[in-house]
Motif scaffolding. Structure first.
Motif, PDB file in Angstrom:
ATOM      1  N   SER A  17       4.146  10.350   6.022  1.00 20.03           N
ATOM      2  CA  SER A  17       3.057   8.997   4.839  1.00 20.03           C
ATOM      3  C   SER A  17       4.726   8.287   3.609  1.00 20.03           C
ATOM      4  CB  SER A  17       2.309   9.241   3.894  1.00 20.03           C
ATOM      5  OG  SER A  17       1.071   9.524   4.609  1.00 20.03           O
ATOM      6  N   ARG A  67      -5.607   3.047   8.020  1.00 22.63           N
ATOM      7  CA  ARG A  67      -4.346   4.413   7.704  1.00 22.63           C
ATOM      8  C   ARG A  67      -3.325   3.867   6.827  1.00 22.63           C
ATOM      9  NH1 ARG A  67      -0.032   3.804  11.354  1.00 22.63           N
ATOM     10  NH2 ARG A  67      -0.987   2.369  12.424  1.00 22.63           N
ATOM     11  N   GLN A  82       0.307   1.627   0.926  1.00 26.09           N
ATOM     12  CA  GLN A  82       0.753   3.228   1.618  1.00 26.09           C
ATOM     13  C   GLN A  82       0.645   3.457   2.874  1.00 26.09           C
ATOM     14  OE1 GLN A  82       0.293   5.613  -0.795  1.00 26.09           O
ATOM     15  NE2 GLN A  82       0.995   6.895   0.786  1.00 26.09           N
ATOM     16  N   ASN A  84      -0.040   5.824   5.593  1.00 25.09           N
ATOM     17  CA  ASN A  84      -0.684   7.209   5.718  1.00 25.09           C
ATOM     18  C   ASN A  84      -0.439   7.408   7.118  1.00 25.09           C
ATOM     19  OD1 ASN A  84      -0.957   7.745   3.539  1.00 25.09           O
ATOM     20  ND2 ASN A  84      -2.665   7.751   2.959  1.00 25.09           N
ATOM     21  N   SER A  85      -0.720   8.240   8.053  1.00 26.97           N
ATOM     22  CA  SER A  85      -1.145   8.609   9.581  1.00 26.97           C
ATOM     23  C   SER A  85       0.144   8.174  10.431  1.00 26.97           C
ATOM     24  CB  SER A  85      -1.838   8.303  10.147  1.00 26.97           C
ATOM     25  OG  SER A  85      -3.201   9.326   9.152  1.00 26.97           O
TER      26      SER A  85
END
Length: 123
Positions: A17, A67, A82, A84-85
């Motif tokens: 992340s 994500r 943000q 993620n993944s």
């Protein structure tokens, strides 16, 4: 005039992340719709996400939906992304953009741009 400065890019392994920030100055931040775009080497600029100034409605490209999360704090004149993944295909220079009237996926319609921050996702 609106000045935009991105930060938070870097090198991360796949699955990791990162949180990008875009600090704005110069005008009333809440009046501006904000967008995130990215450009990978040899490719055109691609829409990632956008958030409206007054309603906080958010929009995402299909490739990042679920994500990535865009948010903003008008008191701090900041918008975040943000991520993620993360995947290797997310590798690109990420730039934030602002416009008084437009909040869509057409980069040409945003009036103000930051200098970009590099995100590299290793496999």
């Amino acid at each position: 005039q609106v000045q935009l400065v991105e930060s938070g890019g870097g090198l991360v392994q796949a699955g990791g992340s990162l949180r990008l920030s875009c600090a704005a100055s110069g005008r009333t931040f809440s009046n501006y719709h904000m967008g995130w775009f990215r450009q990978a080497p040899g490719k055109g600029r691609e829409f990632v996400s956008a958030i409206r100034g007054s309603t906080d409605n958010t929009y995402y490209a299909d490739s990042v939906k679920g994500r990535f999360t865009i948010s903003r704090d008008n008191a701090k004149n900041t918008v975040w992304l943000q991520m993620n993944s993360l995947r290797p295909e997310d590798t690109a220079v990420y730039s934030c953009a602002a416009d008084r009237y437009y909040s869509g996926d057409d980069a040409w319609r945003y009036a103000y741009w930051g200098q970009g921050t590099q995100v590299t996702v290793s496999s």
